[in-house]
Design an enzyme around this catalytic site. Structure first.
Site, short mmCIF file in Angstrom:
data_model
loop_
_atom_site.label_atom_id
_atom_site.label_comp_id
_atom_site.label_asym_id
_atom_site.label_seq_id
_atom_site.Cartn_x
_atom_site.Cartn_y
_atom_site.Cartn_z
N GLU A 265 -9.33 -18.92 52.99
CA GLU A 265 -11.24 -19.04 52.49
C GLU A 265 -11.27 -17.18 51.45
OE1 GLU A 265 -14.14 -15.72 53.47
OE2 GLU A 265 -14.24 -17.22 55.29
N CYS A 302 -17.82 -11.83 52.90
CA CYS A 302 -17.52 -13.29 51.85
C CYS A 302 -18.81 -13.38 51.16
CB CYS A 302 -16.02 -13.35 52.15
SG CYS A 302 -16.98 -14.65 53.51
#
Ligand SMILES: NC(=O)C1=CN([C@@H]2O[C@H](COP(=O)(O)OP(=O)(O)OC[C@H]3O[C@@H](n4cnc5c(N)ncnc54)[C@H](OP(=O)(O)O)[C@@H]3O)[C@@H](O)[C@H]2O)C=CC1
Ligand SMILES: O=C(O)CCC(=O)C(=O)O
Length: 525
Positions: A265, A302
């Site tokens: 990720e 994020c």
């Protein structure tokens, strides 16, 4: 519980023999005790050998045994008490409520996977019974289950020292799948990592599992991480971090004689689409909510809302007035590491100096370790022409892109790289425009949300925390929520095996009580 600076390999805790590093107190930049001497390549070899030796026994433990093991890890983490919270606060600069909340999320995640194991559908049991009289040919007896992939390497994330680290979502889902886990600790929070690692090591012993089910390795450099991904005994990788780091590990994995999946990720700027109806109805309130989401945790998510798309008008003016006012008053906040702070400051300076960008607001100045919020603006034609304007700035900074109309907004979305989330702010009068954009959004992002922001991912069955590259390396999966287990499983089909030879999960009597699809129809239990 004392932090000793030891690698955890099998049942042993031992100091490494390679170059040492120490944690840095995020707020002051001071080094913390103790030293963490790095693991050697021999230590890595031993951890991989133990994981490989543990694999076949561990993966065939029944789901209840693994569920109880995950719950024991959760209980052991809570038992560490305040020592864990205070060490984690020191190492990350994150405030107590955030760390306590993240500990709750971590424990909740482990318990969620215990529930997944007891429910059993993750193993996708399918049985197509033999049809010996079928014409023109008989059908064989076919039985399918998903089995664990093998030992998994997990890289702890800097920005979630608990929920995406040693006992975070990657570890919980891999252990639930039946995979031993070797964690490469993030150097930003080694003490936190060791405390949590000991909680897992203790749970392995208390659950009577093979010692190789878990290991935790420290390294001052990158050779242990790279060696782990390259090791033939490692079957998959879980990673949360930078695009550069994630793609470097993807490359190593792809070059192996037997390539393996890397679930990384990485970067995302999470577009926020402000539709005209919503801006006209509540531009000011959306501006305040946006500023709160942008500055949460010093913007080190994020899922941070880094890109705002809107059509100019009084609604956007109201949004910008309240967002800039809130950002100017939001105190600067301690960032996780000097490196992340430096990268953030450089990113902000780059944008501030860009000819096509104007600075709309800046937060108050902070200390040498703190990041101040920033909001910038450009227009859609400049955004389309300058690829660097869509680079992630990891921290509390965002770029507003003024789009002359909704067609220009679509063009910007078409031009965007893959993202974790897209947030839409709408009223019923925007529905037609939203409906028009939904197919495009589905192609670009992993999660589409309305009237909110992507920060604070819910750990749930229907959650997707993923998205097309470069948000992640593999947009078919999620790293949060129960579906994350699927990354570490693969299907095996058994044709005409006698019942005595079938694994328990597939025996006719269904001794594990798993949900099964028989001839395509889900059997009620
Ligand atoms: N989008 C997101 O979710 C996140 C993005 N970031 C971004 O990443 C930047 C740096 O943060 P950080 O969290 O340290 O992320 P990194 O990607 O730099 O590091 C994450 C982990 O991977 C290891 N690693 C990185 N590159 C390699 C490599 N080439 N070989 C072997 N191991 C490697 C690191 O070890 P080592 O530290 O020793 O290099 C660390 O353990 C931030 O400034 C931000 O831009 C950070 C966190 C989350
Ligand atoms: O917003 C969250 O809860 C998760 C964010 C995340 O995965 C990250 O920042 O790495």
């Amino acid at each position: 519980m004392t932090v000793r600076g030891e690698n955890l390999i099998g049942a042993q805790a031992q100091r490494g023999t390679q170059a040492a590093f120490r944690a840095v107190e995020a707020a002051t930049g001071q080094a913390l005790e103790p030293e963490f001497p790095g693991a050697s390549l021999q230590d890595l070899d031993r951890a991989c050998a133990l994981a490989e030796a543990a694999f076949d026994t561990y993966r065939e433990t029944d789901p209840e045994t693994r569920a109880a093991f995950l719950e024991t890890i959760a209980a052991n983490i809570l038992d560490i008490g305040d020592d864990l919270v205070t060490r984690c606060m020191q190492e990350t600069g994150l405030p107590r409520p955030r760390i306590e909340g993240e500990r709750g999320r971590t424990v909740g995640q482990l318990r969620l996977f215990a529930g997944v194991l007891r429910e059993g559908s993750a193993f996708e049991i399918r049985i197509d019974p033999a049809l010996p009289d079928r014409k023109p040919l008989p059908r064989p007896d076919l039985r399918l289950r998903k089995v664990a992939l093998g030992p998994v390497a997990v890289f702890g994330a800097s920005n979630f020292p608990l929920a995406f680290s040693v006992a975070g979502g990657d570890t919980a889902s891999a252990l639930a799948a039946g995979c031993p886990v070797i964690v490469k600790a993030h150097p930003a929070h080694p003490g936190t990592s060791e405390l949590v690692g000991r909680a897992i090591q203790k749970a392995v012993a208390a659950s009577g599992l093979p010692e190789g089910v878990f290991a935790l390795l420290f390294d001052a450099g990158q050779s242990i991480g790279q060696g782990l991904v390259a090791d033939p005994r490692i079957a998959a990788v879980g990673f949360t971090g930078s695009r550069r780091g994630g793609t470097a590990l993807m490359e190593i994995a792809a070059k192996r004689p037997h390539p393996i999946p890397v679930y990384a990720e990485m970067s995302s700027i999470n577009p926020v689409l402000l539709f005209p109806g919503a801006l006209a109805a509540r531009g000011e309130a959306i501006g305040r909510a946006f500023a709160a989401s942008l500055t949460l945790g010093a913007g080190q998510f994020c899922t941070n809302p880094g890109l705002i798309l809107a059509v100019p008008g009084p609604g956007l003016d109201a949004f910008l007035a309240s967002a800039t006012a809130a950002l100017r008053e939001t105190p600067a906040a301690t960032m996780l590491t000097p490196g992340i702070h430096k990268a953030y400051c450089e990113g902000v300076a780059r944008l501030a100096g860009h000819a096509a960008v104007t600075r709309l607001a800046e937060g108050p100045e902070g200390t040498a370790t703190q990041g101040r919020a920033a909001l910038f603006a450009t227009d859609s034609s400049a955004f389309l022409a300058e690829p660097e304007l869509q680079e992630e700035m990891f921290g509390a900074a965002a770029l507003v892109v003024r789009c002359p109309d909704l067609a220009a907004m679509r063009k910007v979305l078409e031009h965007l790289e893959g993202q974790l989330t897209a947030s839409l702010h709408i009223t019923p009068e925007d529905h037609a425009a939203v409906r028009d954009l939904l197919p495009l959004l589905e192609r670009r992002v992993g999660r589409i949300l309305v009237d909110g922001f992507g920060t604070g991912v819910e750990v749930a069955h229907a959650m997707v925390h993923g998205g097309p590259y470069p948000a992640t390396s593999d947009g078919r999966t999620t790293s949060v929520g129960s579906l994350a287990i699927d990354r570490f499983l693969r299907p095996v089909s058994y044709q005409d095996l006698p019942d005595a030879l079938l694994p328990a999960a597939l025996k006719q009597a269904n001794p594990l009580g798993l949900p099964r699809r028989i001839d395509g129809v889900l059997e009620r239990r």
